[in-house]
Design a protein around this motif. Structure first.
Motif, PDB file in Angstrom:
ATOM      1  N   GLN A  19      45.157  14.100 -10.727  1.00 21.17           N
ATOM      2  CA  GLN A  19      45.462  15.336 -11.113  1.00 21.17           C
ATOM      3  C   GLN A  19      46.670  16.007 -10.191  1.00 21.17           C
ATOM      4  O   GLN A  19      46.417  15.772  -9.097  1.00 21.17           O
ATOM      5  N   ILE A  20      47.621  16.530 -10.634  1.00 24.35           N
ATOM      6  CA  ILE A  20      48.564  16.947  -9.904  1.00 24.35           C
ATOM      7  C   ILE A  20      48.461  18.330  -8.894  1.00 24.35           C
ATOM      8  O   ILE A  20      49.076  18.673  -8.014  1.00 24.35           O
ATOM      9  N   TYR A  21      47.257  19.046  -9.425  1.00 29.57           N
ATOM     10  CA  TYR A  21      46.986  20.248  -8.465  1.00 29.57           C
ATOM     11  C   TYR A  21      45.900  20.071  -7.515  1.00 29.57           C
ATOM     12  O   TYR A  21      45.673  20.614  -6.532  1.00 29.57           O
ATOM     13  N   THR A  22      45.456  18.796  -7.272  1.00 28.48           N
ATOM     14  CA  THR A  22      44.447  18.491  -6.340  1.00 28.48           C
ATOM     15  C   THR A  22      44.945  17.872  -5.026  1.00 28.48           C
ATOM     16  O   THR A  22      44.132  17.651  -3.929  1.00 28.48           O
ATOM     17  N   ARG A  23      46.208  17.424  -5.102  1.00 33.08           N
ATOM     18  CA  ARG A  23      46.590  16.587  -3.909  1.00 33.08           C
ATOM     19  C   ARG A  23      48.240  17.250  -3.856  1.00 33.08           C
ATOM     20  O   ARG A  23      48.961  17.440  -4.796  1.00 33.08           O
ATOM     21  N   THR A  24      48.561  17.406  -2.628  1.00 39.85           N
ATOM     22  CA  THR A  24      49.989  17.776  -2.316  1.00 39.85           C
ATOM     23  C   THR A  24      50.813  16.663  -2.806  1.00 39.85           C
ATOM     24  O   THR A  24      50.667  15.499  -3.071  1.00 39.85           O
ATOM     25  N   PRO A  25      52.148  16.931  -3.250  1.00 39.19           N
ATOM     26  CA  PRO A  25      53.153  15.687  -3.609  1.00 39.19           C
ATOM     27  C   PRO A  25      53.246  14.560  -2.627  1.00 39.19           C
ATOM     28  O   PRO A  25      53.303  13.448  -3.095  1.00 39.19           O
ATOM     29  N   SER A  26      53.382  15.035  -1.170  1.00 38.69           N
ATOM     30  CA  SER A  26      53.456  13.925  -0.246  1.00 38.69           C
ATOM     31  C   SER A  26      52.269  13.066  -0.156  1.00 38.69           C
ATOM     32  O   SER A  26      52.335  12.014  -0.179  1.00 38.69           O
ATOM     33  N   VAL A  74      57.107  14.271  -9.147  1.00 38.39           N
ATOM     34  CA  VAL A  74      57.700  12.963  -9.364  1.00 38.39           C
ATOM     35  C   VAL A  74      59.050  12.927  -8.450  1.00 38.39           C
ATOM     36  O   VAL A  74      59.104  11.910  -7.901  1.00 38.39           O
ATOM     37  N   GLU A  75      59.845  14.079  -8.435  1.00 39.19           N
ATOM     38  CA  GLU A  75      60.929  13.897  -7.568  1.00 39.19           C
ATOM     39  C   GLU A  75      60.621  13.822  -6.089  1.00 39.19           C
ATOM     40  O   GLU A  75      61.341  13.064  -5.480  1.00 39.19           O
ATOM     41  N   ILE A  76      59.642  14.513  -5.634  1.00 40.96           N
ATOM     42  CA  ILE A  76      59.075  14.335  -4.243  1.00 40.96           C
ATOM     43  C   ILE A  76      58.796  13.124  -4.237  1.00 40.96           C
ATOM     44  O   ILE A  76      58.842  12.273  -3.054  1.00 40.96           O
ATOM     45  N   CYS A  77      57.599  12.698  -4.858  1.00 45.51           N
ATOM     46  CA  CYS A  77      57.424  11.175  -4.787  1.00 45.51           C
ATOM     47  C   CYS A  77      58.387   9.978  -4.471  1.00 45.51           C
ATOM     48  O   CYS A  77      58.233   9.234  -3.651  1.00 45.51           O
ATOM     49  N   LYS A 119      61.360  10.530  -3.390  1.00 48.75           N
ATOM     50  CA  LYS A 119      62.192  10.889  -2.279  1.00 48.75           C
ATOM     51  C   LYS A 119      61.108  10.163  -1.032  1.00 48.75           C
ATOM     52  O   LYS A 119      61.763   9.186  -0.076  1.00 48.75           O
ATOM     53  N   VAL A 120      59.951  10.220  -1.209  1.00 50.98           N
ATOM     54  CA  VAL A 120      58.830   9.722   0.051  1.00 50.98           C
ATOM     55  C   VAL A 120      59.116   7.992  -0.123  1.00 50.98           C
ATOM     56  O   VAL A 120      59.044   7.389   0.707  1.00 50.98           O
ATOM     57  N   TRP A 121      58.931   7.532  -1.557  1.00 50.59           N
ATOM     58  CA  TRP A 121      59.131   6.078  -1.624  1.00 50.59           C
ATOM     59  C   TRP A 121      60.420   5.526  -1.257  1.00 50.59           C
ATOM     60  O   TRP A 121      60.496   4.276  -0.696  1.00 50.59           O
ATOM     61  N   ARG A 122      61.528   6.315  -1.203  1.00 51.02           N
ATOM     62  CA  ARG A 122      62.542   5.711  -0.830  1.00 51.02           C
ATOM     63  C   ARG A 122      62.759   5.967   0.711  1.00 51.02           C
ATOM     64  O   ARG A 122      63.798   5.617   1.165  1.00 51.02           O
ATOM     65  N   ARG A 123      61.726   6.602   1.155  1.00 48.27           N
ATOM     66  CA  ARG A 123      61.799   6.699   2.718  1.00 48.27           C
ATOM     67  C   ARG A 123      62.946   7.883   3.108  1.00 48.27           C
ATOM     68  O   ARG A 123      63.503   7.626   4.429  1.00 48.27           O
ATOM     69  N   GLU A 124      63.154   8.852   2.296  1.00 45.20           N
ATOM     70  CA  GLU A 124      64.337   9.629   2.862  1.00 45.20           C
ATOM     71  C   GLU A 124      63.738  10.772   3.570  1.00 45.20           C
ATOM     72  O   GLU A 124      62.420  11.001   3.524  1.00 45.20           O
ATOM     73  N   GLY A 168      56.031  28.076  11.285  1.00 45.53           N
ATOM     74  CA  GLY A 168      57.416  27.727  11.422  1.00 45.53           C
ATOM     75  C   GLY A 168      57.600  26.446  12.350  1.00 45.53           C
ATOM     76  O   GLY A 168      58.617  26.241  12.703  1.00 45.53           O
ATOM     77  N   LEU A 169      56.599  25.694  12.505  1.00 45.56           N
ATOM     78  CA  LEU A 169      56.761  24.454  13.173  1.00 45.56           C
ATOM     79  C   LEU A 169      57.079  23.243  12.258  1.00 45.56           C
ATOM     80  O   LEU A 169      57.377  22.094  12.672  1.00 45.56           O
ATOM     81  N   GLY A 170      56.832  23.254  11.105  1.00 47.69           N
ATOM     82  CA  GLY A 170      57.339  22.439   9.943  1.00 47.69           C
ATOM     83  C   GLY A 170      58.695  22.056   9.959  1.00 47.69           C
ATOM     84  O   GLY A 170      59.544  22.767   9.963  1.00 47.69           O
ATOM     85  N   LYS A 171      58.766  20.774  10.150  1.00 45.35           N
ATOM     86  CA  LYS A 171      60.452  20.148  10.103  1.00 45.35           C
ATOM     87  C   LYS A 171      60.282  19.149   9.255  1.00 45.35           C
ATOM     88  O   LYS A 171      59.427  18.292   8.813  1.00 45.35           O
ATOM     89  N   PRO A 172      61.486  18.878   8.721  1.00 41.01           N
ATOM     90  CA  PRO A 172      61.734  17.642   7.537  1.00 41.01           C
ATOM     91  C   PRO A 172      61.220  16.472   8.264  1.00 41.01           C
ATOM     92  O   PRO A 172      61.770  16.199   9.482  1.00 41.01           O
ATOM     93  N   LEU A 173      60.468  15.543   7.705  1.00 36.12           N
ATOM     94  CA  LEU A 173      60.055  14.405   8.162  1.00 36.12           C
ATOM     95  C   LEU A 173      60.627  13.031   7.245  1.00 36.12           C
ATOM     96  O   LEU A 173      60.935  13.567   5.978  1.00 36.12           O
ATOM     97  N   LYS A 174      60.625  11.821   7.839  1.00 38.05           N
ATOM     98  CA  LYS A 174      60.815  10.725   6.945  1.00 38.05           C
ATOM     99  C   LYS A 174      59.816   9.827   7.130  1.00 38.05           C
ATOM    100  O   LYS A 174      59.202   9.724   7.822  1.00 38.05           O
TER     101      LYS A 174
END
Length: 154
Positions: free
Chosen positions: A63-70, A118-121, A123-128, A148-154
């Protein structure tokens, strides 16, 4: 032709896994594991990955609502790894009765959320480096939201 089957594990998951192993030997191509009120599909899929050798293992559905995209992307990658490439990710919105009544999450914009997930998944699978600013998901949270501590991760 390919043969697929949705399993019912209400009688016990060990019994269902033994049945899937028997069906695999008989030629079953794909088994779909639902996410129901009793167990999550991910645990069942991991167990099946260990008990089978050839059959494709599909979530029917996560279900798309029960887990974050990452987390969805990480979970799919993990299941694909433990099954040696046999995992098929099935996504869906479920319905408002389940999402709002059982999970306590607002059921809104299922198509838009699915597209963004799907777009986020991907990106994660491409390790971007994960940066995403959509209508429904923003990763990392914008400045001024959260700690404010969240930073883009790879």
């Amino acid at each position: 032709m390919r043969i697929g089957l949705g399993i019912n594990y209400s009688g016990g998951f060990k019994e269902a896994a033994a049945e899937v192993a028997d069906l695999e030997r008989a030629g079953l191509d794909t088994v779909f594991v639902p996410e129901a009120y009793s167990f999550d599909a991910v645990s069942a899929l991991g167990y099946l990955a260990a008990r089978t050798e050839r059959v494709q293992l599909a979530s029917g559905i996560l279900q798309i609502y029960t887990r974050t995209p990452s987390l969805t992307a990480m979970t799919a990658a993990g299941l694909d790894f433990v099954s040696e490439g046999r995992f098929l990710l099935g996504l869906g919105a479920s319905g408002p009765q389940v999402i709002e009544g059982f999970h306590g999450v607002a059921y809104d914009a299922p198509i838009g959320r699915t597209r963004e997930l799907v777009e986020i998944c991907r990106k994660v699978w491409r390790r971007e480096r994960l940066e995403y600013q959509g209508k429904h998901y923003r990763i990392p949270l914008p400045e001024g939201e959260g700690t404010g501590l969240g930073k883009p991760l790879k």
